[in-house]
Design an enzyme around this catalytic site. Sequence first.
Site, PDB file in Angstrom:
ATOM      1  N   ASP A  13      33.075 -12.568 -52.641  1.00 27.28           N
ATOM      2  CA  ASP A  13      31.739 -12.250 -53.146  1.00 27.28           C
ATOM      3  C   ASP A  13      31.865 -10.881 -53.814  1.00 27.28           C
ATOM      4  OD1 ASP A  13      29.132 -11.420 -53.588  1.00 27.28           O
ATOM      5  OD2 ASP A  13      28.501 -11.535 -51.488  1.00 27.28           O
ATOM      6  N   LYS A  79      28.983  -4.366 -62.035  1.00 29.61           N
ATOM      7  CA  LYS A  79      28.738  -5.791 -62.284  1.00 29.61           C
ATOM      8  C   LYS A  79      27.698  -5.982 -63.400  1.00 29.61           C
ATOM      9  CE  LYS A  79      27.612  -9.965 -59.597  1.00 29.61           C
ATOM     10  NZ  LYS A  79      27.391 -10.422 -58.212  1.00 29.61           N
ATOM     11  N   GLU A 182      26.638 -18.020 -56.837  1.00 27.46           N
ATOM     12  CA  GLU A 182      26.314 -17.456 -55.521  1.00 27.46           C
ATOM     13  C   GLU A 182      25.386 -18.358 -54.695  1.00 27.46           C
ATOM     14  OE1 GLU A 182      25.066 -13.515 -56.640  1.00 27.46           O
ATOM     15  OE2 GLU A 182      27.088 -13.000 -57.277  1.00 27.46           O
ATOM     16  N   ASP A 211      17.968 -14.611 -52.401  1.00 30.88           N
ATOM     17  CA  ASP A 211      19.023 -13.582 -52.368  1.00 30.88           C
ATOM     18  C   ASP A 211      18.485 -12.249 -52.884  1.00 30.88           C
ATOM     19  OD1 ASP A 211      21.232 -11.940 -52.667  1.00 30.88           O
ATOM     20  OD2 ASP A 211      22.483 -13.444 -53.641  1.00 30.88           O
TER      21      ASP A 211
HETATM   22  P1  ADP Z   1      24.550  -7.030 -53.504  1.00 36.83           P
HETATM   23  O1  ADP Z   1      24.470  -8.499 -53.400  1.00 36.83           O
HETATM   24  O2  ADP Z   1      23.710  -6.461 -54.595  1.00 36.83           O
HETATM   25  O3  ADP Z   1      25.947  -6.518 -53.545  1.00 36.83           O
HETATM   26  P2  ADP Z   1      23.895  -6.717 -50.656  1.00 36.83           P
HETATM   27  O4  ADP Z   1      23.531  -8.102 -50.355  1.00 36.83           O
HETATM   28  O5  ADP Z   1      25.131  -6.185 -50.054  1.00 36.83           O
HETATM   29  O6  ADP Z   1      23.860  -6.395 -52.203  1.00 36.83           O
HETATM   30  O7  ADP Z   1      22.637  -5.811 -50.209  1.00 36.83           O
HETATM   31  C1  ADP Z   1      22.669  -4.450 -50.253  1.00 36.83           C
HETATM   32  C2  ADP Z   1      21.275  -3.931 -49.985  1.00 36.83           C
HETATM   33  O8  ADP Z   1      20.843  -4.326 -48.689  1.00 36.83           O
HETATM   34  C3  ADP Z   1      21.200  -2.408 -50.011  1.00 36.83           C
HETATM   35  O9  ADP Z   1      20.063  -2.017 -50.761  1.00 36.83           O
HETATM   36  C4  ADP Z   1      21.021  -2.056 -48.545  1.00 36.83           C
HETATM   37  O10 ADP Z   1      20.295  -0.846 -48.389  1.00 36.83           O
HETATM   38  C5  ADP Z   1      20.230  -3.239 -48.044  1.00 36.83           C
HETATM   39  N1  ADP Z   1      20.333  -3.396 -46.601  1.00 36.83           N
HETATM   40  C6  ADP Z   1      21.449  -3.582 -45.871  1.00 36.83           C
HETATM   41  N2  ADP Z   1      21.143  -3.662 -44.564  1.00 36.83           N
HETATM   42  C7  ADP Z   1      19.795  -3.520 -44.464  1.00 36.83           C
HETATM   43  C8  ADP Z   1      18.872  -3.503 -43.369  1.00 36.83           C
HETATM   44  N3  ADP Z   1      19.275  -3.625 -42.115  1.00 36.83           N
HETATM   45  N4  ADP Z   1      17.556  -3.328 -43.658  1.00 36.83           N
HETATM   46  C9  ADP Z   1      17.139  -3.168 -44.919  1.00 36.83           C
HETATM   47  N5  ADP Z   1      17.955  -3.190 -45.987  1.00 36.83           N
HETATM   48  C10 ADP Z   1      19.271  -3.343 -45.762  1.00 36.83           C
HETATM   49 MG    MG Z   2      25.020 -10.401 -53.303  1.00 38.38          MG
END
Ligand code: ADP
Ligand code: MG
Length: 644
Positions: A13, A79, A182, A211
């Site tokens: 991913d 990205k 995804e 998502d």
């Molecule tokens: P991407 O798909 O864009 O790479 P992710 O799915 O990894 O992103 O999500 C990252 C986001 O999730 C960040 O903004 C992070 O602050 C938020 N995040 C991660 N854990 C938590 C949580 N426990 N509560 C709220 N937001 C969260």
């Molecule tokens: Mg993602």
Amino acid sequence: MAGSSSDIIVGIDLGTTNSLVAYCDQQGPRVLVNERGERLVPSVVRYESTAGGESRAVVGSEARAAAGEFPATTISSVKRLMGRSVDDARADLPYFSFDVRAGERGTARLAIPTPSGERIVSPQEVSADILRTLREQASAALGAEVHRAVVTVPAYFDDAQRQATRESGRLAGLEVVRILNEPTAAALAYGLGLDRQSERNAAKEPVAVFDLGGGTFDVSILKILSAGGPAGEETSVFQVIATSGDTHLGGDDVDRLLVDYALDGRPVGSVAPGDMARLVASAEAAKRYLSQGDRAVIGVDQSEGPRVERSLDRGAFERLIEGWVERAITCCRRAMGDAARVLGMDGGSMRVGAVVMVGGSTRIPLVRRRVGEFFGLDPYVALDPDEVVALGASVQASILSGTTRGRLLLDVIPLSLGIETVGGAVAKLIMRNSAVPTRATEMFSTSVDGQTSIAIHILQGERELSQDCRSLGMFHVRGIAPMPAGIPQLQVEFAVDSNGVLSVSAVERRSGRRAAVQVIPNHGLTAEEVDRIERESVVHAREDMARHRVIDLVVNSRLDLKWIGDRMERFGHLVEADYLGQLREAAEALAAMVARAESDWRSVEAGEFYTAKEFLDRLSVRLQEVSITESLRVDPPGALPGGA
Ligand code: ADP
Ligand code: MG
């Protein structure tokens, strides 16, 4: 040991905010951790110059932790730039702390300052540094070199963005055996988490994948069909039937809202950049804490000036982010409406059997609550929202390597694909939201006598006219023997493979001439652009249709006039003078109509035009009977413009 290294295919991913790698064997799928036990690799790369003048890439949590200190050399959210031009990425530029420039053909490049000047890197190289880190992490965890991967991309990624992702893999020493959407990966992981009975139930109803990540939001509606596979095995077919989203909606927005809240009216510009980075980090930590706790504090000691500090409870937090959550719900409404149309249902009766929660921001309780209310069911949260996409990718990888049997994946293309026909009209070969892989074939002919070359202009979009669609490339079928207009038989085939990559081929059947099918990959569209294109196609549909009709009438009338003129000249002496006079009059009337339409299509009324053409058509039947020569008149449904 995981067997010989050549069998291993991992699932990756490659996220905007975080990336991760997973592997699926007989025991099932699992995330592969690094030596520090970390599962997520932040998608952040810092370029450092070593004493020898070489450049070194620092990837992941270390680069992210020090991003505030090195704003110009730390690349995050790359990205967003993959397969894009600087123009495409215009809306993203204000969010970047580093310098984005236009490279070859306007493609986005990053300018990284070095002690001796600067170094230009492509987004593909930055992503490759992330992929390399994941590859090494996987190799170490599995105890064998990893060279192959399934890599996921958002469903709305176009050809150029997918190609760029493949290229990154290659640069990182990874063969990307499949590009996977995804939401499809998430649905696959979800399908795996169900026992057979509930899987069968789920198969009856579509599944939504919600998502909400760091910077982007996507919602997809998928159909999961169970079909009898070979040897009596059950095979699930996953098909994305609708997607919607927002490329600027994610957890980063919440962090910004919290920073504003903490500053309590003080301007953002009053905080030094280094302090701001720490303030954002504190806001993010508070946000995460509020996903479980009731009250959190956002605070930072400024290098100059007083400490910034403010606390808030869950209620205040939820009021702050209410509007942000509703933006995501609005997208869900759209996706459900689209899905209903695809399934031929009325919007009100559209239901999903499950909502799979994906992305770190779905941990926020208000998000879960609102999603539950909107879809009318408890969201599915059994799978870790950070991991579900990578786990699904690894399941697909294991299917490709033969480790897991069954399950076939299908995705959709976001915008219709077609070619330009004479007069600037568009013939669509593959409609938007068709499942991939898909192919379509259509016959075309020429509009000009003696054409020896035919131009094929490939277009993407929902509008009826080529000028309103996006050009994906152009190629020519050359070396055709000169023939009258309408006689050549050009067979055009469009094929979109399971990676969403388009190939176009054309063969002129009489001469056997084929065209090399080189669709030059070009830059991507943003989700907003896809939205705009769809919206405009609805707004303009009436006008486009009228115009398309007039253009068709012009083309067909021209062919009629030419044919009838020819026959009158050659066989006019064989028919009565009266009849010939009538024919001439009708032909002149139609020719005048054509001329008017050509100068301004709005000046003619399509219905009137059609009547004039029909009249001449019927009147010419006698002439046709009289003409001895076998009629070569072919009504060309899609004549192509004159070749170059
Ligand atoms: P991407 O798909 O864009 O790479 P992710 O799915 O990894 O992103 O999500 C990252 C986001 O999730 C960040 O903004 C992070 O602050 C938020 N995040 C991660 N854990 C938590 C949580 N426990 N509560 C709220 N937001 C969260
Ligand atoms: Mg993602």
